[in-house]
Scaffold this active site. Structure first.
Site: not given
Ligand code: S3P
Length: 428
Positions: A26-27, A94, A122, A166, A168, A315, A342, A387
């Protein structure tokens, strides 16, 4: 398909055996589509069946005017075109909302980002306040979605100091900084996955991570690219834990992303005594890719974790709690307060679920203390969180629960659309 038809009562498997190809990471996929949307030329992204979260990113980019087409099964072409004002539905994702907010801070558009009830609950002020320092106007709804971003064609290059580790938030600041003239610096108080830096370096953007500081020199535009998205190591975690806990198990996973910032679970399981091996076999774009093999049948030891290791496992922690619930001695997870914000409050959802399946568990403000109890049959409240659904399906499969029913089995498809098919395959 009704939830009951895809996930009847889940019971301990007689054995676990097989070779799996996992859904796309996903990331990496979220970033690949966003970087392709901003790129100077066309791109092609190849990946297995994406979950709902990645589809949310694709849908939002299309709404913005980006041309994205699945030209043949699993192969997507992306051409960045001038983007337009829009109202976007980020679904449950998110990562979609926060990364897109960053991207939009550097574009002269007015865009509203909304999502489902879970995403609306969130925190979004933490990303909004960072992006405002670049000159973007960002309004939230009492700190939550819907949020509206009015971006600037020439955002200001800024130094950001994140209060939480984070990826994100880091990714959002980097995306906003791509259009800024000069150095954007982001200081992060702990480990985070480094896909943003790896991918942009590969795409010709001057960005580097040195210790806890990421520095980007803008303005910079990624080049067009071809990328095959590897399998998701967070999806691999389900089978790592299932096999580790099972007396008769051997599972292999191929073409898995083996980025070291995503593999803390492997190290933790090895410390608990699990027989697990990884081999890097190739490189896809900037990401190492390879094979993971795990065998069951060994006794597991209790462990206590906290601090930086917990940030790296963020995660995977619901599955870590399931592994801990198979061991007689108590284990502890601390410093995991981020789990409360989360897709649901994962600390309380896991504690409630563990108690229902008969484990001995104490909910802590920032984690759990957990040990083996007497496996019971239980209905698990997932709160629509993929999850949680996957962790408790694995608990039953591995025999940590006598049996499990989930109130929402379909939510596994948020990250892992083929989870139930893969579970059937390894238990057949
Ligand atoms: C992610 C970062 C993580 C993770 C999420 C995906 C990303 O969140 O929990 O599932 O792709 O950057 P945080 O960076 O907010 O912890």
């Amino acid at each position: 398909m009704t939830p009951a038809s895809i996930a009847p009562t889940i019971r301990p498997a007689a054995h676990l055996r097989g070779s799996l190809t996992l859904p796309p990471d996903k990331s990496i996929a979220h970033r690949a589509f966003m970087f392709a949307a901003l790129a100077s030329g066309p791109s092609a992204i190849t990946m297995g069946e994406p979950g709902h979260d990645v589809l949310s990113t694709i849908r939002c980019l299309r709404e913005l005017g980006v041309e994205i087409e699945e030209t043949e099964p699993g192969r997507w072409s992306v051409s960045g075109s001038p983007m337009r004002h829009a109202t976007l539905d980020c679904g449950n994702s998110g990562t979609t909302m926060r990364l897109l907010a960053g991207m939009l801070a550097g574009l002269p558009l007015r865009v509203t980002l909304d999502g489902d009830d879970s995403l609306r609950a969130r925190p979004m002020e933490r990303v909004a306040e960072l992006l405002r320092t670049t000159g973007a106007e960002v309004t939230t709804t009492d700190g939550h979605a819907p949020i509206t971003v009015v971006g600037r064609a020439s955002p200001a290059a800024t130094s950001h100091e994140l209060a939480v580790p984070s990826a994100q938030l880091l990714g959002a600041c980097v995306l906003a900084g791509l259009g800024a003239k000069g150095e954007t610096q982001i200081s992060v108080p702990g480990p985070t996955r480094d896909h943003t830096e790896r991918m942009l370096t590969w795409l010709g953007v001057p960005i580097r991570r040195a210790g806890s500081i990421t520095t980007l020199t803008g303005p910079a535009r990624p080049r067009g690219f071809e990328l095959e998205v590897p399998g998701d190591p967070s999806a691999a975690s389900a089978w790592l834990v299932a096999a580790a806990l099972h007396p008769d198990a051997e599972i292999r996973m191929e073409r898995v992303g083996l980025n070291p910032t995503r593999l803390a679970l492997v190290g933790l399981l090895q410390r608990m005594g699990v027989d697990v091996e990884m081999t890097v076999t190739e490189v896809s774009g900037p990401e190492p890719v390879g094979e993971i093999r795990v065998r069951g049948g060994r006794p597991l030891h209790a462990v206590s974790i906290g601090g930086a290791e917990v940030a790296e496992l963020i995660d995977e922690l619901p599955l870590v709690a399931i592994a801990m619930a198979s061991v007689e001695e108590p284990s502890e997870v601390r410093d995991a307060g981020e789990l409360r914000i989360k897709e649901t409050d994962r600390i309380s959802a896991v504690a409630e679920g563990l108690q229902r399946i008969g484990a001995t568990v104490e909910e802590l403000e920032d984690g759990w203390r957990v040990s083996r109890g007497t496996p019971a049959s239980a209905l698990i409240r997932t709160h629509g969180d993929h999850r949680i659904a996957i962790a408790f399906a694995i608990a039953a499969t591995a025999g940590v629960a006598a049996s499990v029913e989930l109130d929402d089995a379909e939510c596994a498809a948020v990250s892992y659309p083929t989870f139930w098919r893969d579970l059937a395959a390894v238990t057949a």
